[in-house]
Write a protein that holds these residues in place. Structure first.
Motif, PDB file in Angstrom:
ATOM      1  N   TYR A   1       1.467  -1.588  -0.519  1.00  0.00           N
ATOM      2  CA  TYR A   1       0.567   0.192   0.098  1.00  0.00           C
ATOM      3  C   TYR A   1       0.739   1.056   0.029  1.00  0.00           C
ATOM      4  O   TYR A   1       1.922   1.237   0.937  1.00  0.00           O
ATOM      5  CB  TYR A   1      -0.811  -0.199   1.446  1.00  0.00           C
ATOM      6  N   ASP A   2       0.391   2.432  -0.769  1.00  0.00           N
ATOM      7  CA  ASP A   2       1.201   3.406  -0.370  1.00  0.00           C
ATOM      8  C   ASP A   2       1.004   4.576   0.447  1.00  0.00           C
ATOM      9  O   ASP A   2      -0.451   5.064   0.131  1.00  0.00           O
ATOM     10  CB  ASP A   2       1.162   4.291  -2.220  1.00  0.00           C
ATOM     11  N   LEU A   3       1.606   4.848   1.644  1.00  0.00           N
ATOM     12  CA  LEU A   3       0.153   5.743   2.608  1.00  0.00           C
ATOM     13  C   LEU A   3       0.164   7.072   1.777  1.00  0.00           C
ATOM     14  O   LEU A   3      -0.307   7.710   2.092  1.00  0.00           O
ATOM     15  CB  LEU A   3       1.488   5.734   4.036  1.00  0.00           C
ATOM     16  N   SER A   4       1.146   7.325   1.244  1.00  0.00           N
ATOM     17  CA  SER A   4       0.488   9.316   0.527  1.00  0.00           C
ATOM     18  C   SER A   4      -0.854   8.813  -0.105  1.00  0.00           C
ATOM     19  O   SER A   4      -1.446   9.790  -0.674  1.00  0.00           O
ATOM     20  CB  SER A   4       1.501   9.476  -1.032  1.00  0.00           C
ATOM     21  N   ASN A   5      -1.333   7.562  -0.665  1.00  0.00           N
ATOM     22  CA  ASN A   5      -3.119   7.572  -0.565  1.00  0.00           C
ATOM     23  C   ASN A   5      -4.165   7.863   0.302  1.00  0.00           C
ATOM     24  O   ASN A   5      -4.920   7.462   0.466  1.00  0.00           O
ATOM     25  CB  ASN A   5      -3.083   6.209  -1.498  1.00  0.00           C
ATOM     26  N   ASN A   6      -3.111   7.479   1.253  1.00  0.00           N
ATOM     27  CA  ASN A   6      -4.439   7.799   2.824  1.00  0.00           C
ATOM     28  C   ASN A   6      -3.816   8.611   4.142  1.00  0.00           C
ATOM     29  O   ASN A   6      -3.784   8.491   5.264  1.00  0.00           O
ATOM     30  CB  ASN A   6      -4.838   6.441   3.253  1.00  0.00           C
ATOM     31  N   PRO A   7      -3.785  10.437   3.467  1.00  0.00           N
ATOM     32  CA  PRO A   7      -3.773  11.421   4.329  1.00  0.00           C
ATOM     33  C   PRO A   7      -4.570  11.307   5.522  1.00  0.00           C
ATOM     34  O   PRO A   7      -5.581  11.348   5.658  1.00  0.00           O
ATOM     35  CB  PRO A   7      -3.562  12.205   3.473  1.00  0.00           C
TER      36      PRO A   7
END
Length: 252
Positions: free
Chosen positions: A12-18
């Motif tokens: 998962y890319d954390l930048s997609n879930n601020p």
């Protein structure tokens, strides 16, 4: 969990879930089982801060938090509920500070481009933020309980209209850096009440006035019965001495 399903997630890319963004240098991304269904009993916050920015005081009612410093520097502060002490732990890259579940704490960046990783032992970390506690508790109750001026309480808390998460708010014009910013980094050991010199007199504990009981003796520990008299200290207009019940003493 059926790992043969096509919906099984491993990356998962954390930048997609601020979680929260104050500006380009101060923001938090989050990861929980809601984003990565194979995660299990773990979750994390990816925290980016510049000097003087604060992850506001809060508690995690369902998880312990392990704060790891990737870059920059920060001070992790917490209240130990068993000793009633405010402790400060400076951390730099490669160092961690641990916050037990349910303990009141906050983090202050002491360098620009600080990057912290907060790891939790829960699939979804929960939090109660200080800004919500202050803005949702009636000012009248705060004033009465702590013997304060209600109008001043209302005035002081009026700017808090939403959850802060990273403070001070971007539109704040009056904030000053917290004392923990100047916390000395000495063997990374906790210290209590920085920048306060004890006022020691003969046969007295530090910072005590003559004929005054130590404040800690009036501070209740968790799970203990609280004498109602400590709600309002002597000198407060709401303070009342409790009547002495002599009947029970006579019966004994």
């Amino acid at each position: 969990m059926d790992y043969t399903l096509p919906t099984t997630e491993f990356t998962y890319d954390l930048s997609n879930n601020p979680l929260f963004k104050k500006d380009e240098n101060n923001y938090i991304n989050s990861l929980s089982i809601k984003q990565l269904n194979t995660l299990g009993n773990a979750s994390l916050l990816d925290i980016f801060l510049n000097t003087g920015n604060v992850v506001e005081p809060h508690t995690h009612q369902n998880a312990t938090e392990l704060v790891y410093c990737i870059s920059g520097a920060a001070v992790v502060s917490l209240i130990n509920p068993f000793t009633n002490e405010l402790l400060h732990f400076p951390i730099t890259p490669g160092q961690v500070a641990n916050v037990p579940q349910g303990w009141w704490h906050y983090e202050v960046a002491t360098a620009d481009h600080t990057h912290l990783l907060a790891v939790f032992d829960a699939p979804v970390p929960e939090a109660i933020f200080g800004s919500d506690t202050l803005r949702l508790t009636p000012a009248k109750l705060l004033a009465y309980t702590y013997c304060l001026d209600e109008k001043k309480v209302q005035e002081a808390l009026a700017p808090i209209q939403k959850t802060v998460i990273i403070g001070p708010p971007a539109d704040c014009q009056t904030s000053t850096a917290p004392a923990s910013n100047s916390a000395p980094n000495v063997n990374h050991q906790p210290y209590v009440m920085p920048n306060v010199q004890p006022n020691v007199q003969p046969n007295m504990q530090p910072n005590m006035q003559p004929n005054m009981q130590p404040y800690v003796n009036r501070l209740p520990y968790w799970g203990t019965w609280v004498d109602p008299r400590i709600i309002h200290e002597p000198g407060c207009p709401y303070y009342r001495e409790l009547p002495v019940n002599t009947n029970n003493q006579e019966e004994r």
